[in-house]
Design an enzyme around this catalytic site. Structure first.
Site, PDB file in Angstrom:
ATOM      1  N   SER A  58       0.849  -1.190   0.000  1.00 50.55           N
ATOM      2  CA  SER A  58       0.000   0.000   0.000  1.00 50.55           C
ATOM      3  C   SER A  58       0.885   1.240   0.000  1.00 50.55           C
ATOM      4  O   SER A  58       1.833   1.330   0.785  1.00 50.55           O
ATOM      5  CB  SER A  58      -0.882   0.012   1.245  1.00 50.55           C
ATOM      6  OG  SER A  58      -1.333   1.329   1.490  1.00 50.55           O
ATOM      7  N   HIS A 106      -1.127  -1.417  -4.190  1.00 48.35           N
ATOM      8  CA  HIS A 106      -2.433  -1.239  -3.538  1.00 48.35           C
ATOM      9  C   HIS A 106      -2.676   0.257  -3.304  1.00 48.35           C
ATOM     10  O   HIS A 106      -1.888   0.922  -2.614  1.00 48.35           O
ATOM     11  CB  HIS A 106      -2.407  -2.012  -2.216  1.00 48.35           C
ATOM     12  CG  HIS A 106      -3.666  -1.981  -1.425  1.00 48.35           C
ATOM     13  ND1 HIS A 106      -4.709  -2.861  -1.636  1.00 48.35           N
ATOM     14  CD2 HIS A 106      -4.043  -1.189  -0.390  1.00 48.35           C
ATOM     15  CE1 HIS A 106      -5.673  -2.615  -0.762  1.00 48.35           C
ATOM     16  NE2 HIS A 106      -5.299  -1.601   0.000  1.00 48.35           N
ATOM     17  N   ASP A 110      -5.104   3.076  -1.830  1.00 49.80           N
ATOM     18  CA  ASP A 110      -6.209   3.289  -0.895  1.00 49.80           C
ATOM     19  C   ASP A 110      -6.951   4.583  -1.226  1.00 49.80           C
ATOM     20  O   ASP A 110      -6.437   5.676  -0.989  1.00 49.80           O
ATOM     21  CB  ASP A 110      -5.656   3.347   0.536  1.00 49.80           C
ATOM     22  CG  ASP A 110      -5.194   1.980   1.019  1.00 49.80           C
ATOM     23  OD1 ASP A 110      -6.027   1.054   1.028  1.00 49.80           O
ATOM     24  OD2 ASP A 110      -4.002   1.837   1.354  1.00 49.80           O
ATOM     25  N   MET A 113      -9.833   7.058  -0.377  1.00 53.80           N
ATOM     26  CA  MET A 113     -10.674   7.406   0.781  1.00 53.80           C
ATOM     27  C   MET A 113     -11.380   8.735   0.533  1.00 53.80           C
ATOM     28  O   MET A 113     -10.759   9.675   0.040  1.00 53.80           O
ATOM     29  CB  MET A 113      -9.809   7.528   2.031  1.00 53.80           C
ATOM     30  CG  MET A 113      -8.970   6.290   2.316  1.00 53.80           C
ATOM     31  SD  MET A 113      -8.081   6.474   3.865  1.00 53.80           S
ATOM     32  CE  MET A 113      -7.171   4.930   3.912  1.00 53.80           C
ATOM     33  N   HIS A 123      -8.366   0.007  -3.665  1.00 52.19           N
ATOM     34  CA  HIS A 123      -9.202  -0.327  -2.506  1.00 52.19           C
ATOM     35  C   HIS A 123     -10.062   0.903  -2.217  1.00 52.19           C
ATOM     36  O   HIS A 123      -9.572   1.897  -1.684  1.00 52.19           O
ATOM     37  CB  HIS A 123      -8.283  -0.683  -1.323  1.00 52.19           C
ATOM     38  CG  HIS A 123      -9.007  -0.936  -0.038  1.00 52.19           C
ATOM     39  ND1 HIS A 123      -8.363  -1.000   1.176  1.00 52.19           N
ATOM     40  CD2 HIS A 123     -10.319  -1.155   0.234  1.00 52.19           C
ATOM     41  CE1 HIS A 123      -9.238  -1.239   2.138  1.00 52.19           C
ATOM     42  NE2 HIS A 123     -10.440  -1.314   1.589  1.00 52.19           N
ATOM     43  N   MET A 149     -12.461   2.973  -0.323  1.00 48.79           N
ATOM     44  CA  MET A 149     -13.131   3.220   0.956  1.00 48.79           C
ATOM     45  C   MET A 149     -13.966   4.472   0.751  1.00 48.79           C
ATOM     46  O   MET A 149     -13.637   5.557   1.244  1.00 48.79           O
ATOM     47  CB  MET A 149     -12.078   3.372   2.062  1.00 48.79           C
ATOM     48  CG  MET A 149     -11.467   2.028   2.445  1.00 48.79           C
ATOM     49  SD  MET A 149      -9.868   2.175   3.253  1.00 48.79           S
ATOM     50  CE  MET A 149      -8.812   2.303   1.819  1.00 48.79           C
ATOM     51  N   MET A 178     -10.432  -7.042   6.005  1.00 50.78           N
ATOM     52  CA  MET A 178      -9.671  -6.011   6.718  1.00 50.78           C
ATOM     53  C   MET A 178      -9.259  -6.542   8.087  1.00 50.78           C
ATOM     54  O   MET A 178     -10.092  -7.103   8.810  1.00 50.78           O
ATOM     55  CB  MET A 178     -10.523  -4.750   6.918  1.00 50.78           C
ATOM     56  CG  MET A 178     -10.858  -3.973   5.652  1.00 50.78           C
ATOM     57  SD  MET A 178      -9.434  -3.349   4.766  1.00 50.78           S
ATOM     58  CE  MET A 178      -8.593  -2.346   6.007  1.00 50.78           C
ATOM     59  N   ASP A 217      -5.578  -7.020   4.747  1.00 46.79           N
ATOM     60  CA  ASP A 217      -5.098  -5.631   4.709  1.00 46.79           C
ATOM     61  C   ASP A 217      -5.209  -5.022   6.095  1.00 46.79           C
ATOM     62  O   ASP A 217      -6.301  -4.970   6.662  1.00 46.79           O
ATOM     63  CB  ASP A 217      -5.967  -4.854   3.697  1.00 46.79           C
ATOM     64  CG  ASP A 217      -5.547  -3.399   3.548  1.00 46.79           C
ATOM     65  OD1 ASP A 217      -4.507  -3.003   4.104  1.00 46.79           O
ATOM     66  OD2 ASP A 217      -6.277  -2.664   2.845  1.00 46.79           O
TER      67      ASP A 217
HETATM   68  C1  DX5 Z   1      -6.132   1.082   5.810  1.00 50.95           C
HETATM   69  C2  DX5 Z   1      -5.704   0.762   4.412  1.00 50.95           C
HETATM   70  C3  DX5 Z   1      -4.511  -0.094   4.337  1.00 50.95           C
HETATM   71  C4  DX5 Z   1      -3.285   0.519   4.971  1.00 50.95           C
HETATM   72  C5  DX5 Z   1      -2.359  -0.566   5.356  1.00 50.95           C
HETATM   73  O1  DX5 Z   1      -7.406   1.598   5.792  1.00 50.95           O
HETATM   74  O2  DX5 Z   1      -6.737   0.084   3.722  1.00 50.95           O
HETATM   75  O3  DX5 Z   1      -4.244  -0.477   2.995  1.00 50.95           O
HETATM   76  O4  DX5 Z   1      -2.606   1.396   4.149  1.00 50.95           O
HETATM   77  O5  DX5 Z   1      -1.307  -0.014   6.050  1.00 50.95           O
HETATM   78  P1  DX5 Z   1      -0.545  -0.854   7.152  1.00 50.95           P
HETATM   79  O6  DX5 Z   1       0.072  -2.032   6.450  1.00 50.95           O
HETATM   80  O7  DX5 Z   1       0.444   0.091   7.698  1.00 50.95           O
HETATM   81  O8  DX5 Z   1      -1.566  -1.294   8.164  1.00 50.95           O
HETATM   82 ZN    ZN Z   2      -6.186  -0.851   1.777  1.00 52.32          ZN
END
Ligand code: DX5
Ligand code: ZN
Length: 230
Positions: free
Chosen positions: A17, A40, A42, A44, A73, A75, A144, A182
């Site tokens: 990520s 990956h 993220d 958001m 991913h 969110m 998750m 994740d």
């Molecule tokens: C959290 C994200 C993850 C995050 C993982 O909401 O979906 O992808 O970046 O980071 P680490 O590996 O540091 O938990």
């Molecule tokens: Zn993620």
């Protein structure tokens, strides 16, 4: 895309990520992890989770600059309406949250029809069992192992039984569905996830806080592969 040569279920893949990477130098940060299977990303929206990151325009720029395929991913609150923008942006895999999707079967079909792998994510308290009958609609399920929103959180061991149950349901139905984890994945926690049946691993802070991120990708892959074979 869903290339015909996609690795089979059980093949260990590492998908770092970039949430904990340096956002001012994203292209260079992605170039530091050439051994990654996917990158990956993220996404958001500050509604589904209390954090704000990228939109489709930035993801498209990243897709153009990266030789490693992107695993988005999402969110975001309005997954039904916005997920396809990430297929169009060039992501090879698009994950929506089942807690956000109003019509997850329709959405998974739309993502596949648009040419990407369709994936569905579950927050730590969301059970897998209600979705047993739609596993064949999915190329990947993301479990998750932290509450989504931020990198660097502590791995939640309470999610391990769900990983095991999800793998058992996939075996029961004989589906070609990858099982991704994740949140808090590191050299210390990846073994338990692999033993429980996960085959695709997101790691953010573990990779980007390492002195050599690409070496960490390789170490994570080797550790998970060894644990899986035990
Ligand atoms: C959290 C994200 C993850 C995050 C993982 O909401 O979906 O992808 O970046 O980071 P680490 O590996 O540091 O938990
Ligand atoms: Zn993620």
């Amino acid at each position: 895309m869903r290339p015909l040569d996609s690795p089979p279920v059980g093949h260990i893949q590492i998908t770092p990520s970039i949430l904990n990477a340096d956002f001012a130098r994203l292209g260079e940060e992605v170039a530091r992890i050439p051994s990654a299977d996917w990158v990956h990303v993220d996404v958001m929206d500050n509604h589904f989770v209390p954090n704000l990151t990228f939109g489709p325009t930035m993801v498209e720029a990243l897709a153009r600059s990266s030789s490693v395929p992107l695993d988005a991913h999402l969110m975001i609150e309005d997954a039904d309406r916005n997920a396809l923008e990430y297929v169009e942006a060039g992501c090879g895999s698009v994950t929506f949250h089942v807690e956000a999707a109003k019509a997850p079967v329709r959405l998974a079909r739309e993502i596949r029809a648009a040419g990407a792998r369709a994936s569905m994510a579950l927050k730590p308290a969301t059970p897998i069992e209600p979705y047993e009958d739609m596993l064949s609609e999915l190329d990947m399920v993301l479990i998750m192992t932290v509450e989504p929103g931020f990198g660097g959180q502590r791995f939640l061991d309470l999610c391990l039984p769900k990983i095991r149950r999800a793998r058992a349901l996939m075996d029961k139905h004989g589906v070609e569905t990858w099982l991704q984890v994740d949140g808090g994945v590191s050299l210390e926690t990846i073994e338990r996830c692999a033993e429980a049946g996960a085959d695709v691993f997101v790691a953010g802070s573990a990779v980007y806080s390492a002195a050599d991120p690409d070496k960490m990708v390789t170490a994570l892959r080797e550790t998970a592969t060894a644990a899986q074979q035990r």
